[in-house]
Design a protein around this motif. Sequence first.
Motif, PDB file in Angstrom:
ATOM      1  N   TYR A 358       0.852  -1.198   0.000  1.00  0.00           N
ATOM      2  CA  TYR A 358       0.000   0.000   0.000  1.00  0.00           C
ATOM      3  C   TYR A 358       0.879   1.235   0.000  1.00  0.00           C
ATOM      4  O   TYR A 358       1.984   1.217   0.570  1.00  0.00           O
ATOM      5  CB  TYR A 358      -0.900   0.029   1.244  1.00  0.00           C
ATOM      6  CG  TYR A 358      -2.069  -0.926   1.155  1.00  0.00           C
ATOM      7  CD1 TYR A 358      -3.193  -0.588   0.409  1.00  0.00           C
ATOM      8  CD2 TYR A 358      -2.061  -2.149   1.815  1.00  0.00           C
ATOM      9  CE1 TYR A 358      -4.272  -1.457   0.322  1.00  0.00           C
ATOM     10  CE2 TYR A 358      -3.139  -3.021   1.726  1.00  0.00           C
ATOM     11  CZ  TYR A 358      -4.245  -2.673   0.980  1.00  0.00           C
ATOM     12  OH  TYR A 358      -5.304  -3.524   0.889  1.00  0.00           O
ATOM     13  N   ALA A 365       1.797  -5.853   1.747  1.00  0.00           N
ATOM     14  CA  ALA A 365       0.584  -6.521   2.239  1.00  0.00           C
ATOM     15  C   ALA A 365       0.503  -7.911   1.618  1.00  0.00           C
ATOM     16  O   ALA A 365      -0.080  -8.828   2.195  1.00  0.00           O
ATOM     17  CB  ALA A 365      -0.640  -5.700   1.885  1.00  0.00           C
ATOM     18  N   PRO A 384      -4.534 -15.289  10.007  1.00  0.00           N
ATOM     19  CA  PRO A 384      -4.695 -14.285  11.051  1.00  0.00           C
ATOM     20  C   PRO A 384      -5.062 -12.909  10.502  1.00  0.00           C
ATOM     21  O   PRO A 384      -4.847 -12.640   9.321  1.00  0.00           O
ATOM     22  CB  PRO A 384      -3.312 -14.233  11.706  1.00  0.00           C
ATOM     23  CG  PRO A 384      -2.379 -14.863  10.750  1.00  0.00           C
ATOM     24  CD  PRO A 384      -3.169 -15.774   9.882  1.00  0.00           C
ATOM     25  N   SER A 385      -5.586 -12.062  11.384  1.00  0.00           N
ATOM     26  CA  SER A 385      -5.959 -10.703  11.000  1.00  0.00           C
ATOM     27  C   SER A 385      -4.737  -9.967  10.448  1.00  0.00           C
ATOM     28  O   SER A 385      -3.641 -10.090  10.992  1.00  0.00           O
ATOM     29  CB  SER A 385      -6.497  -9.996  12.244  1.00  0.00           C
ATOM     30  OG  SER A 385      -6.930  -8.732  11.892  1.00  0.00           O
ATOM     31  N   GLY A 386      -4.934  -9.261   9.355  1.00  0.00           N
ATOM     32  CA  GLY A 386      -3.823  -8.517   8.750  1.00  0.00           C
ATOM     33  C   GLY A 386      -2.956  -9.381   7.868  1.00  0.00           C
ATOM     34  O   GLY A 386      -1.926  -8.929   7.364  1.00  0.00           O
ATOM     35  N   GLY A 387      -3.379 -10.632   7.619  1.00  0.00           N
ATOM     36  CA  GLY A 387      -2.573 -11.561   6.827  1.00  0.00           C
ATOM     37  C   GLY A 387      -2.546 -11.223   5.344  1.00  0.00           C
ATOM     38  O   GLY A 387      -1.647 -11.649   4.622  1.00  0.00           O
ATOM     39  N   GLY A 388      -3.559 -10.477   4.865  1.00  0.00           N
ATOM     40  CA  GLY A 388      -3.566 -10.070   3.454  1.00  0.00           C
ATOM     41  C   GLY A 388      -4.752 -10.619   2.667  1.00  0.00           C
ATOM     42  O   GLY A 388      -4.794 -10.489   1.444  1.00  0.00           O
ATOM     43  N   LYS A 389      -5.757 -11.200   3.375  1.00  0.00           N
ATOM     44  CA  LYS A 389      -6.895 -11.824   2.684  1.00  0.00           C
ATOM     45  C   LYS A 389      -7.694 -10.790   1.876  1.00  0.00           C
ATOM     46  O   LYS A 389      -7.939 -10.987   0.685  1.00  0.00           O
ATOM     47  CB  LYS A 389      -7.836 -12.496   3.711  1.00  0.00           C
ATOM     48  CG  LYS A 389      -7.133 -13.509   4.593  1.00  0.00           C
ATOM     49  CD  LYS A 389      -8.080 -14.157   5.570  1.00  0.00           C
ATOM     50  CE  LYS A 389      -8.547 -13.256   6.685  1.00  0.00           C
ATOM     51  NZ  LYS A 389      -7.485 -12.892   7.663  1.00  0.00           N
ATOM     52  N   THR A 390      -8.072  -9.682   2.534  1.00  0.00           N
ATOM     53  CA  THR A 390      -8.882  -8.659   1.850  1.00  0.00           C
ATOM     54  C   THR A 390      -8.096  -8.051   0.697  1.00  0.00           C
ATOM     55  O   THR A 390      -8.643  -7.811  -0.383  1.00  0.00           O
ATOM     56  CB  THR A 390      -9.303  -7.559   2.852  1.00  0.00           C
ATOM     57  OG1 THR A 390      -9.895  -8.196   3.974  1.00  0.00           O
ATOM     58  CG2 THR A 390     -10.270  -6.581   2.243  1.00  0.00           C
ATOM     59  N   THR A 391      -6.796  -7.834   0.921  1.00  0.00           N
ATOM     60  CA  THR A 391      -5.970  -7.237  -0.136  1.00  0.00           C
ATOM     61  C   THR A 391      -5.948  -8.152  -1.350  1.00  0.00           C
ATOM     62  O   THR A 391      -6.147  -7.690  -2.481  1.00  0.00           O
ATOM     63  CB  THR A 391      -4.532  -7.009   0.388  1.00  0.00           C
ATOM     64  OG1 THR A 391      -4.616  -6.278   1.617  1.00  0.00           O
ATOM     65  CG2 THR A 391      -3.701  -6.228  -0.593  1.00  0.00           C
ATOM     66  N   HIS A 543     -13.873 -16.243   7.674  1.00  0.00           N
ATOM     67  CA  HIS A 543     -13.518 -15.880   9.056  1.00  0.00           C
ATOM     68  C   HIS A 543     -13.826 -17.013  10.027  1.00  0.00           C
ATOM     69  O   HIS A 543     -13.240 -17.107  11.086  1.00  0.00           O
ATOM     70  CB  HIS A 543     -14.251 -14.608   9.469  1.00  0.00           C
ATOM     71  CG  HIS A 543     -13.834 -13.416   8.652  1.00  0.00           C
ATOM     72  ND1 HIS A 543     -12.815 -12.582   9.028  1.00  0.00           N
ATOM     73  CD2 HIS A 543     -14.269 -12.975   7.453  1.00  0.00           C
ATOM     74  CE1 HIS A 543     -12.656 -11.653   8.098  1.00  0.00           C
ATOM     75  NE2 HIS A 543     -13.527 -11.871   7.129  1.00  0.00           N
TER      76      HIS A 543
HETATM   77  N1  LIG Z   1      -5.714   0.929   2.781  1.00  0.00           N
HETATM   78  C1  LIG Z   1      -4.616   0.449   3.380  1.00  0.00           C
HETATM   79  N2  LIG Z   1      -3.496   1.218   3.450  1.00  0.00           N
HETATM   80  C2  LIG Z   1      -2.368   0.755   4.039  1.00  0.00           C
HETATM   81  N3  LIG Z   1      -2.255  -0.470   4.578  1.00  0.00           N
HETATM   82  C3  LIG Z   1      -3.326  -1.283   4.543  1.00  0.00           C
HETATM   83  C4  LIG Z   1      -4.559  -0.866   3.946  1.00  0.00           C
HETATM   84  N4  LIG Z   1      -5.437  -1.876   4.055  1.00  0.00           N
HETATM   85  C5  LIG Z   1      -4.784  -2.880   4.677  1.00  0.00           C
HETATM   86  N5  LIG Z   1      -3.525  -2.525   4.962  1.00  0.00           N
HETATM   87  C6  LIG Z   1      -2.476  -3.351   5.621  1.00  0.00           C
HETATM   88  O1  LIG Z   1      -2.230  -4.469   4.773  1.00  0.00           O
HETATM   89  C7  LIG Z   1      -2.097  -5.650   5.539  1.00  0.00           C
HETATM   90  C8  LIG Z   1      -3.087  -6.703   5.082  1.00  0.00           C
HETATM   91  O2  LIG Z   1      -4.381  -6.246   5.403  1.00  0.00           O
HETATM   92  P1  LIG Z   1      -5.696  -7.012   4.961  1.00  0.00           P
HETATM   93  O3  LIG Z   1      -6.865  -6.163   5.277  1.00  0.00           O
HETATM   94  O4  LIG Z   1      -5.559  -7.478   3.570  1.00  0.00           O
HETATM   95  O5  LIG Z   1      -5.652  -8.255   5.947  1.00  0.00           O
HETATM   96  P2  LIG Z   1      -6.812  -9.316   6.281  1.00  0.00           P
HETATM   97  O6  LIG Z   1      -6.146 -10.640   6.296  1.00  0.00           O
HETATM   98  O7  LIG Z   1      -7.963  -9.145   5.352  1.00  0.00           O
HETATM   99  O8  LIG Z   1      -7.217  -8.869   7.748  1.00  0.00           O
HETATM  100  P3  LIG Z   1      -8.653  -9.054   8.507  1.00  0.00           P
HETATM  101  O9  LIG Z   1      -8.903 -10.507   8.669  1.00  0.00           O
HETATM  102  O10 LIG Z   1      -8.429  -8.388   9.828  1.00  0.00           O
HETATM  103  O11 LIG Z   1      -9.680  -8.354   7.670  1.00  0.00           O
HETATM  104  C9  LIG Z   1      -2.249  -5.230   6.989  1.00  0.00           C
HETATM  105  O12 LIG Z   1      -0.967  -5.068   7.532  1.00  0.00           O
HETATM  106  C10 LIG Z   1      -2.966  -3.914   6.934  1.00  0.00           C
HETATM  107  O13 LIG Z   1      -2.574  -3.097   8.000  1.00  0.00           O
END
Ligand SMILES: Nc1ncnc2c1ncn2[C@@H]1O[C@H](COP(=O)(O)OP(=O)(O)OP(=O)(O)O)[C@@H](O)[C@H]1O
Length: 600
Positions: A358, A365, A384-391, A543
């Motif tokens: 990002y 990410a 885990p949370s923040g692992g990168g799934k949403t990205t 989740h």
């Molecule tokens: N818009 C953004 N700008 C900067 N960093 C971001 C942004 N969105 C997510 N991140 C970072 O990218 C990493 C991956 O985030 P992501 O949301 O993909 O994780 P996740 O596995 O979906 O988490 P969760 O299960 O909590 O939703 C995290 O370290 C997060 O802090």
Amino acid sequence: MKQKKQNALSVLLEYAGSHRRLTLLGLGLSAVSMVCSMIPYLCIWLAARDLIAVAPDWTQAQSVTDYGWIAFAFAVGGILIYFLGLMCTHLAAFRTAANIRKQGMAHVMQAPLGYFDANASGLIRSKLDAAAADTETLLAHNLADIVGTITLFLAMLVLMFVFDWRMGAACLLAAVISILAMCSMMGGKNAALMAEYQAAQDRMTKSGTEYVRGIPVVKIFQQTVYSFKAFQQAIEDYSAKAEHYQGDVCRVPQSINLTFTEGAFLFLVPVVLFLAHGALASGDYAGFVTNFAFYAVFSAIISTALAKIMFAASGMMLADTALGRIQPVMDAPTLAVPEHPQTPKDNRVVFRDVSFTYDGAQSPALSHVSFTAEPGETVALVGPSGGGKTTAASLIPRFWDADTGTVEVGGMDVRQLDPHVLMEQVAFVFQNNRLFKASILENVRAARPDASREQVLAALEAAQCGDILEKLPQGLDTVIGTEGTYLSGGEAQRIALARAILKDAPIVVLDEATAFADPENEALIQKAFARLTKDRTVIMIAHRLSTVVGADKILVLEGGRVTEQGTHGELITAGGLYTRMWADYNQAIQWKMESGKEER
Ligand SMILES: Nc1ncnc2c1ncn2[C@@H]1O[C@H](COP(=O)(O)OP(=O)(O)OP(=O)(O)O)[C@@H](O)[C@H]1O
């Protein structure tokens, strides 16, 4: 896009586009009107000169009437030309403001979807609106005044030296001192102080907004106003800077400026007294008195011109600030569109060595993520949370583009597909479902504007929304968010699922979060999920592990990397993070069941 270094005027003229000429015509007319407004003064001087020359036999002053008519013609002509100029600048200003709004929105429409996560659309619109309104005032009024006043000033400079340069110089001296005082307030090291003072004002406004946003939290936790230290600090900082700048820096120059703006004749009187002896000696006392009368009247116009310049300068600063605010909107990244778009061959989704960081983030990410979702397969992303799934899921519909590696849909790099075709291929249901303040029908139909009422109803049925429609006063036509018709989080999610079902896209990207849902809603949502994902390629952010057991492939994302990959059975045997997550999950279920029994 527009360069920051350009001044407000050239940026505005760029926005004026085809109305640039109209703006320039308006400004030209304003300048002409100012010159016209000077002529009556000249006529007064000429008439006074003729009258004094023939005094006391006034009947010989034949030309006085002519001067009167000329003065009248120029005064009226000047006013008419001024209004004509204003019409031009107003018309150009409205069009320019409209262009700012249109160009801003057109640019933002090309931004990747991820841009709107960090920039609320309401805020973007209000920024564009405020900037357009501020620049409208500048173009319609202030700019014409600036040009007119500068012309007036130049014309005055010429006139000052036409009749008696010494009296002219005396009048001008006051104006020069006044302008120097003004410049000293705004230039040199004071310019930096002024910038700091304005920055402090901006910080105060921002932290004020944050404070208002956080009021619910303050109330819930019984905090006092002082708990918002940042806001308090910003107010104190602003007040210190304002006091220093306005009090210490501006007091003396401002007093000098006001004194000499209002008293442009201050130097004229002593100079006239000094010159009177010479005039008496030369015998041209009549001419001397006429000149004095002219400059006495003229010194008053200098004051008005200086006041106008100051007023116009503040308008220029306002427009500069407004344009500065929309600059980030105009600088928003745009989604690259291929020149020769490709067509996807099937519903396969492939990640090939994808990495993504990002903007402004320290670490990636996603790092070297590779996987394939075959047509009709369900791939679950866990971890885990923040692992990168949403990205990872966001890269499929191009919320962002991968830094390295490729994301493919139907055998083609998503960057090589026409964005509209890509959108037709993929349906997404994310956690923050965006429902509009419109009827349920319109909300669902947003996915397929040509869908009939029956098709919308069928999609709502498939998404298990029957109970929602029954309780709403106008059923399908109930407008969400009005007259007490608010939906719970779980209900909103089911409406969003109906939208995705109606879209009937072959690839579904799904965030299965049921955080908002009560058990009843959750069961309905699960049924709707099953209906939506049937016979499609599904990428699911999971989740709760119960939903992934049947997935064709499970990817464990940890710190942006795929650390494990396989079916549920394969991952359980592997004995890694997934195994531990599964054990934790089962233990949690066990606790839930036991505590449920105890309660009974
Ligand atoms: N818009 C953004 N700008 C900067 N960093 C971001 C942004 N969105 C997510 N991140 C970072 O990218 C990493 C991956 O985030 P992501 O949301 O993909 O994780 P996740 O596995 O979906 O988490 P969760 O299960 O909590 O939703 C995290 O370290 C997060 O802090």
